[in-house]
Motif scaffolding. Structure first.
Motif, mmCIF file in Angstrom:
data_model
loop_
_atom_site.group_PDB
_atom_site.id
_atom_site.type_symbol
_atom_site.label_atom_id
_atom_site.label_comp_id
_atom_site.label_asym_id
_atom_site.label_seq_id
_atom_site.Cartn_x
_atom_site.Cartn_y
_atom_site.Cartn_z
ATOM 1 N N MET A 84 16.457 -38.951 36.431
ATOM 2 C CA MET A 84 15.376 -39.880 36.689
ATOM 3 C C MET A 84 15.892 -41.323 36.698
ATOM 4 N N VAL A 85 16.802 -41.637 35.762
ATOM 5 C CA VAL A 85 17.360 -42.988 35.711
ATOM 6 C C VAL A 85 18.079 -43.315 37.010
ATOM 7 N N GLY A 86 18.931 -42.424 37.460
ATOM 8 C CA GLY A 86 19.668 -42.657 38.700
ATOM 9 C C GLY A 86 18.764 -42.795 39.904
ATOM 10 N N ASN A 87 17.732 -41.983 39.968
ATOM 11 C CA ASN A 87 16.809 -42.031 41.102
ATOM 12 C C ASN A 87 16.058 -43.353 41.196
ATOM 13 N N TYR A 88 15.617 -43.865 40.060
ATOM 14 C CA TYR A 88 14.780 -45.062 40.065
ATOM 15 C C TYR A 88 15.546 -46.368 39.854
ATOM 16 N N LEU A 89 16.589 -46.318 39.024
ATOM 17 C CA LEU A 89 17.280 -47.554 38.673
ATOM 18 C C LEU A 89 18.625 -47.713 39.363
ATOM 19 N N GLY A 90 19.169 -46.624 39.878
ATOM 20 C CA GLY A 90 20.430 -46.704 40.599
ATOM 21 C C GLY A 90 21.596 -46.077 39.849
ATOM 22 N N VAL A 91 22.667 -45.904 40.581
ATOM 23 C CA VAL A 91 23.852 -45.224 40.054
ATOM 24 C C VAL A 91 24.469 -45.977 38.879
ATOM 25 N N MET A 92 24.479 -47.309 38.935
ATOM 26 C CA MET A 92 25.077 -48.082 37.849
ATOM 27 C C MET A 92 24.410 -47.765 36.508
ATOM 28 N N TYR A 93 23.095 -47.703 36.509
ATOM 29 C CA TYR A 93 22.389 -47.402 35.266
ATOM 30 C C TYR A 93 22.606 -45.946 34.840
ATOM 31 N N GLN A 94 22.727 -45.067 35.792
ATOM 32 C CA GLN A 94 23.016 -43.671 35.476
ATOM 33 C C GLN A 94 24.385 -43.558 34.812
ATOM 34 N N LEU A 95 25.374 -44.281 35.319
ATOM 35 C CA LEU A 95 26.711 -44.265 34.718
ATOM 36 C C LEU A 95 26.699 -44.893 33.325
ATOM 37 N N LYS A 96 25.968 -45.991 33.170
ATOM 38 C CA LYS A 96 25.871 -46.629 31.856
ATOM 39 C C LYS A 96 25.213 -45.700 30.842
ATOM 40 N N LEU A 97 24.230 -44.938 31.289
ATOM 41 C CA LEU A 97 23.575 -43.977 30.402
ATOM 42 C C LEU A 97 24.550 -42.881 29.984
ATOM 43 N N ALA A 98 25.363 -42.399 30.908
ATOM 44 C CA ALA A 98 26.370 -41.385 30.578
ATOM 45 C C ALA A 98 27.381 -41.938 29.571
ATOM 46 N N GLU A 99 27.802 -43.188 29.750
ATOM 47 C CA GLU A 99 28.723 -43.816 28.798
ATOM 48 C C GLU A 99 28.079 -43.923 27.418
ATOM 49 N N THR A 100 26.822 -44.297 27.373
ATOM 50 C CA THR A 100 26.107 -44.396 26.101
ATOM 51 C C THR A 100 26.071 -43.051 25.400
ATOM 52 N N ARG A 101 25.751 -42.015 26.136
ATOM 53 C CA ARG A 101 25.705 -40.671 25.536
ATOM 54 C C ARG A 101 27.042 -40.295 24.924
ATOM 55 N N LEU A 102 28.128 -40.594 25.609
ATOM 56 C CA LEU A 102 29.458 -40.288 25.079
ATOM 57 C C LEU A 102 29.752 -41.090 23.811
ATOM 58 N N ARG A 103 29.433 -42.368 23.815
ATOM 59 C CA ARG A 103 29.682 -43.193 22.626
ATOM 60 C C ARG A 103 28.853 -42.713 21.445
ATOM 61 N N LEU A 104 27.627 -42.310 21.689
ATOM 62 C CA LEU A 104 26.769 -41.853 20.591
ATOM 63 C C LEU A 104 27.263 -40.535 19.999
ATOM 64 N N LEU A 105 27.963 -39.731 20.783
ATOM 65 C CA LEU A 105 28.532 -38.492 20.267
ATOM 66 C C LEU A 105 29.755 -38.749 19.403
#
Length: 64
Positions: A1-22
């Protein structure tokens, strides 16, 4: 949903956040970084306010 509405950059930033939180205790820093990102997004694209509200509600509902 993030990628669809906000764009690929935000989708990538979200993936990075998930990795850091793990791998580290970075929740407070991550929430601060996202606050700034989303404020910038609202400045650039205010028409996405409804989408951000929906994303925030969905995310909050998934959190323990």
């Amino acid at each position: 949903m993030v990628g669809n509405y906000l764009g690929v950059m935000y989708q990538l930033k979200l993936a990075e956040t998930r990795l850091r939180l793990l791998s580290e205790d970075a929740a407070l820093a991550e929430s601060g970084m996202w606050r700034v990102r989303l404020q910038d997004l609202m400045t650039e694209r205010p028409e996405l306010a409804r989408v951000l509200i929906d994303l925030t509600r969905e995310t909050a509902a998934r959190m323990p």
